[in-house]
Design a protein around this motif. Structure first.
Motif, PDB file in Angstrom:
ATOM      1  N   ALA A 768       0.827  -1.205   0.000  1.00  0.00           N
ATOM      2  CA  ALA A 768       0.000   0.000   0.000  1.00  0.00           C
ATOM      3  C   ALA A 768       0.861   1.255   0.000  1.00  0.00           C
ATOM      4  N   VAL A 769       1.906   1.237   0.799  1.00  0.00           N
ATOM      5  CA  VAL A 769       2.786   2.399   0.927  1.00  0.00           C
ATOM      6  C   VAL A 769       3.655   2.579  -0.317  1.00  0.00           C
ATOM      7  N   LEU A 770       4.128   1.459  -0.878  1.00  0.00           N
ATOM      8  CA  LEU A 770       4.996   1.556  -2.057  1.00  0.00           C
ATOM      9  C   LEU A 770       4.277   2.113  -3.278  1.00  0.00           C
ATOM     10  N   ARG A 771       2.972   1.972  -3.333  1.00  0.00           N
ATOM     11  CA  ARG A 771       2.230   2.562  -4.451  1.00  0.00           C
ATOM     12  C   ARG A 771       2.411   4.084  -4.465  1.00  0.00           C
ATOM     13  N   ILE A 772       2.716   4.649  -3.298  1.00  0.00           N
ATOM     14  CA  ILE A 772       2.955   6.090  -3.215  1.00  0.00           C
ATOM     15  C   ILE A 772       4.441   6.399  -3.382  1.00  0.00           C
ATOM     16  N   LEU A 773       5.261   5.623  -2.710  1.00  0.00           N
ATOM     17  CA  LEU A 773       6.675   5.991  -2.599  1.00  0.00           C
ATOM     18  C   LEU A 773       7.575   5.398  -3.670  1.00  0.00           C
ATOM     19  N   GLU A 774       7.146   4.340  -4.340  1.00  0.00           N
ATOM     20  CA  GLU A 774       8.008   3.697  -5.342  1.00  0.00           C
ATOM     21  C   GLU A 774       8.435   4.631  -6.469  1.00  0.00           C
ATOM     22  N   PRO A 775       7.539   5.522  -6.962  1.00  0.00           N
ATOM     23  CA  PRO A 775       7.985   6.453  -8.015  1.00  0.00           C
ATOM     24  C   PRO A 775       9.118   7.376  -7.579  1.00  0.00           C
ATOM     25  N   PHE A 776       9.329   7.490  -6.257  1.00  0.00           N
ATOM     26  CA  PHE A 776      10.418   8.330  -5.756  1.00  0.00           C
ATOM     27  C   PHE A 776      11.673   7.509  -5.453  1.00  0.00           C
ATOM     28  N   GLY A 777      11.699   6.272  -5.921  1.00  0.00           N
ATOM     29  CA  GLY A 777      12.888   5.441  -5.752  1.00  0.00           C
ATOM     30  C   GLY A 777      12.931   4.634  -4.478  1.00  0.00           C
ATOM     31  N   ILE A 778      11.865   4.662  -3.694  1.00  0.00           N
ATOM     32  CA  ILE A 778      11.824   3.908  -2.436  1.00  0.00           C
ATOM     33  C   ILE A 778      11.552   2.439  -2.748  1.00  0.00           C
ATOM     34  N   LYS A 779      12.311   1.558  -2.077  1.00  0.00           N
ATOM     35  CA  LYS A 779      12.133   0.127  -2.258  1.00  0.00           C
ATOM     36  C   LYS A 779      11.681  -0.515  -0.950  1.00  0.00           C
ATOM     37  N   GLU A 780      11.262  -1.758  -1.063  1.00  0.00           N
ATOM     38  CA  GLU A 780      10.794  -2.476   0.124  1.00  0.00           C
ATOM     39  C   GLU A 780      11.857  -2.502   1.208  1.00  0.00           C
ATOM     40  N   SER A 781      13.102  -2.680   0.814  1.00  0.00           N
ATOM     41  CA  SER A 781      14.197  -2.750   1.796  1.00  0.00           C
ATOM     42  C   SER A 781      14.345  -1.444   2.577  1.00  0.00           C
ATOM     43  N   ASN A 782      14.008  -0.311   1.946  1.00  0.00           N
ATOM     44  CA  ASN A 782      14.088   0.982   2.633  1.00  0.00           C
ATOM     45  C   ASN A 782      13.046   1.088   3.737  1.00  0.00           C
ATOM     46  N   LEU A 783      11.925   0.430   3.558  1.00  0.00           N
ATOM     47  CA  LEU A 783      10.856   0.494   4.553  1.00  0.00           C
ATOM     48  C   LEU A 783      11.055  -0.502   5.681  1.00  0.00           C
ATOM     49  N   LYS A 784      11.732  -1.596   5.382  1.00  0.00           N
ATOM     50  CA  LYS A 784      11.859  -2.675   6.368  1.00  0.00           C
ATOM     51  C   LYS A 784      13.239  -2.719   7.011  1.00  0.00           C
ATOM     52  N   GLY A 785      13.958  -1.570   6.976  1.00  0.00           N
ATOM     53  CA  GLY A 785      15.226  -1.529   7.705  1.00  0.00           C
ATOM     54  C   GLY A 785      16.333  -0.836   6.976  1.00  0.00           C
ATOM     55  N   GLY A 786      16.336  -0.857   5.598  1.00  0.00           N
ATOM     56  CA  GLY A 786      17.395  -0.213   4.835  1.00  0.00           C
ATOM     57  C   GLY A 786      17.215   1.282   4.798  1.00  0.00           C
ATOM     58  N   GLY A 787      18.126   1.983   4.138  1.00  0.00           N
ATOM     59  CA  GLY A 787      18.025   3.425   4.011  1.00  0.00           C
ATOM     60  C   GLY A 787      18.366   3.869   2.620  1.00  0.00           C
ATOM     61  N   MET A 788      18.216   5.150   2.360  1.00  0.00           N
ATOM     62  CA  MET A 788      18.605   5.679   1.057  1.00  0.00           C
ATOM     63  C   MET A 788      18.824   7.170   1.180  1.00  0.00           C
ATOM     64  N   ASP A 789      19.581   7.694   0.269  1.00  0.00           N
ATOM     65  CA  ASP A 789      19.845   9.128   0.226  1.00  0.00           C
ATOM     66  C   ASP A 789      18.793   9.782  -0.663  1.00  0.00           C
ATOM     67  N   ILE A 790      17.758  10.352  -0.051  1.00  0.00           N
ATOM     68  CA  ILE A 790      16.667  10.952  -0.801  1.00  0.00           C
ATOM     69  C   ILE A 790      17.161  12.082  -1.701  1.00  0.00           C
ATOM     70  N   LEU A 791      18.069  12.891  -1.169  1.00  0.00           N
ATOM     71  CA  LEU A 791      18.545  14.035  -1.946  1.00  0.00           C
ATOM     72  C   LEU A 791      19.280  13.587  -3.202  1.00  0.00           C
ATOM     73  N   SER A 792      20.080  12.508  -3.080  1.00  0.00           N
ATOM     74  CA  SER A 792      20.790  12.034  -4.268  1.00  0.00           C
ATOM     75  C   SER A 792      19.825  11.494  -5.290  1.00  0.00           C
ATOM     76  N   TYR A 793      18.715  10.926  -4.822  1.00  0.00           N
ATOM     77  CA  TYR A 793      17.698  10.414  -5.762  1.00  0.00           C
ATOM     78  C   TYR A 793      17.153  11.556  -6.616  1.00  0.00           C
ATOM     79  N   PHE A 794      16.823  12.667  -5.971  1.00  0.00           N
ATOM     80  CA  PHE A 794      16.253  13.779  -6.727  1.00  0.00           C
ATOM     81  C   PHE A 794      17.306  14.438  -7.624  1.00  0.00           C
ATOM     82  N   ARG A 795      18.588  14.414  -7.192  1.00  0.00           N
ATOM     83  CA  ARG A 795      19.628  14.957  -8.066  1.00  0.00           C
ATOM     84  C   ARG A 795      19.745  14.123  -9.339  1.00  0.00           C
ATOM     85  N   ASP A 796      19.643  12.784  -9.167  1.00  0.00           N
ATOM     86  CA  ASP A 796      19.736  11.892 -10.327  1.00  0.00           C
ATOM     87  C   ASP A 796      18.562  12.081 -11.272  1.00  0.00           C
TER      88      ASP A 796
END
Length: 797
Positions: A768-796
């Motif tokens: 349910a959540v990934l339907r919103i966040l997946e277009p922004f580069g968020i993956k299942e691993s980011n929600l269940k413990g992993g992380g990501m650099d949001i700013l670098s995603y938008f730069r890319d």
């Protein structure tokens, strides 16, 4: 001298009355039909006007080479003494706009119309038999123009009451005027019944009614079964209804349960639910599945609640809570399966009584939400208020068309069975995924009905073959004559012009009651006008036209394309487009000029519908969420993606949407993680995890053991009956094997520790959540413990 005295008495009885019409019914008295026009007089008295002269009839459409006189003689020869054919008259009518010759065949008893219809249809020279399936009292309403929720001024004579529960009974002499004006105060009551069904689904032959709760303007009443026998309860309820004499009786799923159970239970106890305004009349099931009560309007509010798309499980408590009428926190909440347990325990019995009254109160208060709109739909369509909630939008439109057809001397087509046909719909422009700032939505006002008016679209204006003065639809090539006005155009013009006038009038209205009435009226006009296109493509429609429906969408697609070209030409970026609207961003100071140019060049009104400070789209059509200039959050499409999501999954999605719009994607990820951790810590209410699914078929028809089918079978094996068309709620518990092997009916699980939290995280919350966040580069691993650099995603990006 005696003759003069009788003449004087006859004239002294003749009078004029003004009556607000509630409903119609009819009965056959001494082999002659009488129509009852039930209403309220100017003085506030409950009255009935009897129409004793109107007779049932139907039409026989003639072949072009048929001799009408010979055929009329043959038809008269079919006459039966039980209900003679009293008249066969040759008339000039129109059928789909074309002049035709018909025979109008009249008899006495309404039931004989169908008998004669079948016999006449077999005669040589008959092209088609028409209008034999229109209910007798509605036939009268169409022909006379007397409509529910209108005032009727009539010349009448006072008649005997003869077992009618009204103040006065009149015999109709002459209709003087039919008009709209403020309605009188109508007495309204709501009711709800509870049944003691310890064996599962209640059986009226076995399970007693334990309480009937009533709510009126004077407050609550309850009829309680304290002796184990519900005869007294039913009698007291019937007496209350007769004494209180309501004009409107409200229920919630009362057509689907309460009335049916009450009447069958009473019958099993040799009682009658004699609650109508004619002595001896019981509620009876009729058209669209509604229960009709003679002289009263039985209104099942569930029919209106079905239109509240935001609420998936349309239980009374959910609807009342969502609409802010009775919050769940301020009422007693019980599950249906708990009622026998609570009733059997004297210490808990009071909870059932409070629950019953809360249901009656909620139903009563919902009238202020639903009835003003329903009353306006009744005024426009002419469909009585008790039938309206149960009738589909198509039937509501059709009753309006049938009334107008009579005025235009048009014959009403029969309803036919047709094979499914599909056609191309409206144009949808792919959205540009991501977050966008300062976006304006331009919306064509009533696009499809406006197109139908502009191009004179309808089954009676369609030209097959060559045409010198026709509109030709793009892509599909169908031709529609430019003049004279077709059936649809004439009616839609009136609806659209009235709505426009009301919206202008609303600018100056200060009286709160009048403002509410006008707002509901323009809303009802909009709903009816917008339904015309859908009705034309509805396979059950009498005035069906696949060509017309295809032409409307073709012109709609062309219109959107041209609007997009103009917007792009003025430097606007098109973010999204759907059927009758486009989302643009650019120099907002030019929006006014763009609106003027589109309206002028396309001859269709377009307006600024909304302005979003921030809006985001996924890669999917018809799904977006935006923050308006008024700081209101609009969510479109997401909550309806899947029908097998639990409430917690939908709530998680909503919270992530709001956080994304207000605080950004990184904060939304944190919010999603918090929800997942809360589930893992079992900080939830079991109700939040229930997954609801409808049973489209009976259980034995299912070939695959889907989770909801298994849950329904388990419920039945425990004594609960789940029927076709009903909903089953289940939860997924810990164990091995497929999900289907691990489902349980929700009411059979009491311990949170049994819940399979991994299933709810992996298969409910994360998707349910990934339907919103997946277009922004968020993956299942980011929600269940992993992380990501949001700013670098938008730069890319």
């Amino acid at each position: 001298m005696k003759k003069m005295h009788n003449y004087y008495e006859t004239n002294i009885r003749a009078m004029e009355v003004d009556v607000f019409v509630l409903d119609f019914s009819y009965d056959v008295e001494e082999r002659s039909p009488e129509i009852y026009i039930w209403g309220i007089s100017r003085e506030g008295e409950r009255v009935v006007i009897l129409e004793k002269e109107f007779r049932p009839y139907f039409y026989a459409l003639l072949e072009t080479d048929t001799d009408p006189e010979t055929l009329a003689t043959e038809i008269k020869g079919l006459s039966k003494p039980q209900s003679p054919i009293t008249d066969v008259k040759l008339l000039e009518k129109k059928y789909y706009g074309e002049p035709v010759k018909t025979l109008r065949i009249q008899t006495i008893i309404p039931a004989y119309v169908r008998i004669y219809r079948d016999q006449v249809a077999k005669l040589k020279g008959i092209r088609e038999v028409l209008e034999a399936d229109i209910r007798f009292y509605m036939r009268y309403s169409i022909d006379s123009g007397v409509k529910p929720f209108h005032w009727l001024k009539a010349e009448v004579e006072e008649d005997e009451l003869g077992g009618l529960r009204v103040k006065k009974c009149y015999k109709l002499k002459k209709i003087l005027k039919i008009y709209e004006a403020n309605p009188p105060i109508m007495r309204t009551m709501a009711f709800d019944i509870e049944v003691y069904n310890k064996y599962g689904f209640p059986d009226p032959k076995r399970d007693p009614i334990i309480v009937i709760g009533v709510w009126t303007a004077e407050g609550p009443r309850q009829f309680i079964n304290l002796r184990g026998d519900d005869i007294e309860v039913i009698r007291d309820f019937v007496k209350f209804v007769v004494d209180y004499d309501p004009d409107i009786i409200l229920g919630y799923n009362s057509n689907g349960f309460d009335w049916q159970y009450l009447t069958e239970r009473a019958s099993s106890r040799n009682l009658k639910v004699d609650v109508g305004r004619k002595v001896g009349s019981e509620p009876s099931q009729g058209t669209y599945g509604h229960f009709s009560i003679m002289g009263r309007l039985n209104v099942d509010l569930l029919g209106f609640a079905e239109g509240v798309e935001e609420v998936k499980v349309k239980s009374l408590d959910n609807i009342a809570d969502y609409l802010g009428v009775v919050p769940k926190a301020s009422r007693v909440n019980l599950e249906w399966y708990q009622i026998p347990e609570y009733w059997a325990d004297p210490k808990k019995r009071d909870t059932v009584l409070k629950y019953n009254l809360d249901d009656a109160r909620s139903t009563y208060l919902l009238k202020d939400v639903f009835l003003p709109f329903g009353e306006q739909l009744t005024i426009i369509s002419g469909l009585p208020l008790d039938q309206l909630p149960m009738a589909s939008v198509g039937y509501r439109v059709e009753w309006l068309l049938m009334r107008e057809a009579y005025k235009f001397n048009e014959l009403i087509p029969n309803r036919l069975e047709r094979p499914h046909e599909s056609y191309k719909g409206g144009l949808v422009i792919e959205p540009k995924p991501g977050i966008h700032e300062n976006v304006v939505v331009l919306d064509f006002t009533s696009m499809y009905p406006s197109i139908m008016v502009k191009y004179n679209i309808g089954p009676d204006t369609l030209v097959r073959g060559e045409c010198r003065d026709c509109w030709t639809a793009p892509e599909v090539g169908y031709k529609f004559r430019k003049s004279p006005d077709g059936f649809y155009r004439r009616i839609l013009k009136v609806l659209l012009e009235e709505r426009k006038a009301i919206k202008e009038k609303l600018k100056d209205v200060t009286d709160e009651y009048e403002r509410r009435r006008l707002e509901e009226r323009q809303k009802a006009l909009k709903v009816m006008a917008n339904a015309f296109y859908g009705y034309m493509g509805w396979l059950n429609a009498r005035w069906y036209s696949k060509e017309g429906a295809e032409a409307v969408t073709a012109w709609g697609r062309e219109t959107i394309r041209k609007a997009i070209e103009m917007a792009s030409g003025m430097g606007f970026e098109i973010i999204y487009g759907d059927t009758d609207s486009i989302f643009v961003k650019g120099d907002l100071s030019k929006v006014g000029r763009l609106v003027e140019e589109i309206t002028s060049r396309l001859d269709l009104e377009i307006k600024v519908d909304k302005k979003y400070k921030r809006i985001f789209f996924t890669e999917n059509k018809k799904r977006y969420a935006g923050l308006t200039e008024e700081n209101k959050i609009d969510i479109v499409g997401f909550e309806a993606i899947r029908g097998d999501w639990c409430e917690l999954a939908k709530e998680a999605q909503r919270m992530v949407i709001e956080t994304t719009l207000l605080k950004g994607v990184d904060e939304a990820v944190k919010k999603a993680k918090e929800i997942i951790m809360r589930i893992r810590r079992r900080e939830f209410n079991l109700q939040e995890l229930v997954i609801w699914k409808s049973l489209e078929k009976s259980l034995e028809e299912y070939e695959v053991d889907a989770p909801h089918v298994i849950a329904a079978k388990k419920a039945m094996s425990s004594g609960y009956v789940i029927m076709k068309g009903g909903k089953i709620g289940y939860v997924v518990v810990k164990g091995v094997g497929k999900v289907s092997d691990r489902v349980e009916p929700y009411f059979m699980v009491k311990d949170k520790n049994r819940i399979d939290v991994d299933y709810y995280v992996d298969k409910q919350i994360v998707p349910a959540v990934l339907r919103i966040l997946e277009p922004f580069g968020i993956k299942e691993s980011n929600l269940k413990g992993g992380g990501m650099d949001i700013l670098s995603y938008f730069r890319d990006r």
